[in-house]
Design a protein around this motif. Structure first.
Motif, PDB file in Angstrom:
ATOM      1  N   PRO A   4       5.141  13.556  54.781  1.00  0.00           N
ATOM      2  CA  PRO A   4       5.526  14.966  54.984  1.00  0.00           C
ATOM      3  C   PRO A   4       5.307  15.798  53.728  1.00  0.00           C
ATOM      4  N   PHE A   5       5.171  17.097  53.936  1.00  0.00           N
ATOM      5  CA  PHE A   5       5.117  18.021  52.804  1.00  0.00           C
ATOM      6  C   PHE A   5       6.544  18.344  52.380  1.00  0.00           C
ATOM      7  N   LYS A   6       6.823  18.171  51.109  1.00  0.00           N
ATOM      8  CA  LYS A   6       8.160  18.433  50.585  1.00  0.00           C
ATOM      9  C   LYS A   6       8.093  19.601  49.600  1.00  0.00           C
ATOM     10  N   GLY A   7       8.904  20.589  49.825  1.00  0.00           N
ATOM     11  CA  GLY A   7       8.931  21.735  48.931  1.00  0.00           C
ATOM     12  C   GLY A   7      10.261  22.455  49.009  1.00  0.00           C
ATOM     13  N   VAL A   8      10.596  23.187  47.968  1.00  0.00           N
ATOM     14  CA  VAL A   8      11.843  23.945  47.907  1.00  0.00           C
ATOM     15  C   VAL A   8      11.505  25.396  47.586  1.00  0.00           C
ATOM     16  N   LYS A   9      12.049  26.319  48.360  1.00  0.00           N
ATOM     17  CA  LYS A   9      11.817  27.744  48.132  1.00  0.00           C
ATOM     18  C   LYS A   9      13.164  28.431  47.923  1.00  0.00           C
ATOM     19  N   TYR A  10      13.317  29.095  46.793  1.00  0.00           N
ATOM     20  CA  TYR A  10      14.552  29.808  46.481  1.00  0.00           C
ATOM     21  C   TYR A  10      14.357  31.293  46.769  1.00  0.00           C
ATOM     22  N   ILE A  11      15.354  31.911  47.363  1.00  0.00           N
ATOM     23  CA  ILE A  11      15.330  33.350  47.630  1.00  0.00           C
ATOM     24  C   ILE A  11      16.698  33.938  47.287  1.00  0.00           C
ATOM     25  N   THR A  12      16.694  34.988  46.488  1.00  0.00           N
ATOM     26  CA  THR A  12      17.931  35.720  46.201  1.00  0.00           C
ATOM     27  C   THR A  12      17.872  37.043  46.941  1.00  0.00           C
ATOM     28  N   LYS A  13      18.903  37.318  47.752  1.00  0.00           N
ATOM     29  CA  LYS A  13      18.997  38.570  48.484  1.00  0.00           C
ATOM     30  C   LYS A  13      20.312  39.257  48.150  1.00  0.00           C
ATOM     31  N   ALA A  14      20.283  40.578  48.116  1.00  0.00           N
ATOM     32  CA  ALA A  14      21.515  41.334  47.884  1.00  0.00           C
ATOM     33  C   ALA A  14      22.399  41.248  49.115  1.00  0.00           C
ATOM     34  N   GLY A  15      23.682  41.014  48.885  1.00  0.00           N
ATOM     35  CA  GLY A  15      24.637  41.038  49.991  1.00  0.00           C
ATOM     36  C   GLY A  15      25.285  42.398  50.042  1.00  0.00           C
ATOM     37  N   ASN A  16      26.578  42.449  49.822  1.00  0.00           N
ATOM     38  CA  ASN A  16      27.288  43.727  49.789  1.00  0.00           C
ATOM     39  C   ASN A  16      27.333  44.212  48.346  1.00  0.00           C
ATOM     40  N   PHE A  17      26.187  44.688  47.855  1.00  0.00           N
ATOM     41  CA  PHE A  17      26.036  45.113  46.454  1.00  0.00           C
ATOM     42  C   PHE A  17      26.211  46.628  46.399  1.00  0.00           C
ATOM     43  N   GLN A  18      27.298  47.062  45.765  1.00  0.00           N
ATOM     44  CA  GLN A  18      27.619  48.485  45.687  1.00  0.00           C
ATOM     45  C   GLN A  18      27.810  48.910  44.236  1.00  0.00           C
ATOM     46  N   VAL A  19      27.450  50.144  43.961  1.00  0.00           N
ATOM     47  CA  VAL A  19      27.620  50.731  42.626  1.00  0.00           C
ATOM     48  C   VAL A  19      28.420  52.028  42.791  1.00  0.00           C
ATOM     49  N   ARG A  20      29.515  52.127  42.086  1.00  0.00           N
ATOM     50  CA  ARG A  20      30.347  53.327  42.166  1.00  0.00           C
ATOM     51  C   ARG A  20      29.860  54.374  41.182  1.00  0.00           C
ATOM     52  N   THR A  21      29.938  55.622  41.607  1.00  0.00           N
ATOM     53  CA  THR A  21      29.496  56.723  40.736  1.00  0.00           C
ATOM     54  C   THR A  21      30.702  57.490  40.216  1.00  0.00           C
TER      55      THR A  21
END
Length: 207
Positions: A190-207
């Protein structure tokens, strides 16, 4: 059937309690994980979530992007100045970046200038949306402009919260990595590989 073992050691410097709040797919052999910290499982057909975990703020995980924002309202007009850039990405590209600003209900229109991407303003939902896309290392995205509101509106007391969405391929901000992937009882290679992905969840910035 097949059995897959994946060993996930903690990177030095990360709190060893990182994986206390963890949940597994029913196919995982829990005793193997509890005793050896090895994920041993017989994978079901199709794609599935093998493991999920939560990182508390005590682990001080670096946020991979920064947002500098100034939104002020005075005499029926608002000034907007937002800058977005990469931070702690280990050289990885920040992609699919979208900035959303819920404007006060009295705002009737927005006129912006962007150095990267494009913006839209929905007069019904009062959402100011900035589609940046990919952040280029040598071109920091900025959006500046004005918003209009009727005289006497209460916008001057508003402090909109900015919502940030993004994706970074081949980066795991937790530092957690798959050390090895072993497969058994297979009659083919089999082909073995690992893929990492970072996604924003509830990312908020207050003004």
């Amino acid at each position: 059937s097949s059995g897959i073992n994946a060993e996930w050691p903690l990177r030095p410097g990360i709190n060893p309690r990182l994986l206390d709040d963890v949940s597994f797919h029913p196919c995982v052999r829990l005793k193997r994980w509890e005793n050896e910290k090895i994920l041993s499982f017989v994978p079901p057909d199709g794609s599935f979530v093998l493991m999920s975990y939560h990182i508390s703020t005590q682990n001080q995980v670096a946020i991979p992007v920064y947002v500098r924002a100034m939104i002020n309202f005075k005499d029926g007009q608002g000034k907007v100045d937002i800058t977005v850039g990469p931070k702690q990405t280990l050289g990885k590209t920040v992609d699919n970046v979208v900035i959303t600003v819920p404007m006060p209900k009295d705002v009737t229109g927005c006129s912006m200038t962007t150095s990267v991407g494009s913006y839209t303003f929905d007069p019904s939902s009062k959402q100011l949306r900035w589609d940046i896309g990919k952040i280029q290392p040598l071109k920091v995205p900025t959006m500046r402009g004005t918003c209009t509101a009727p005289a006497g509106s209460q916008c001057k007391d508003a402090h909109p919260t900015i919502h940030v969405d993004f994706k970074i391929m081949q980066l795991a901000v937790s530092g957690l990595k798959v050390n090895r992937l072993d497969m058994f009882n297979e009659n083919y290679k089999p082909f073995k590989g690992v893929k990492y992905i970072t996604k924003a969840g509830n990312f908020q910035v207050r003004t």
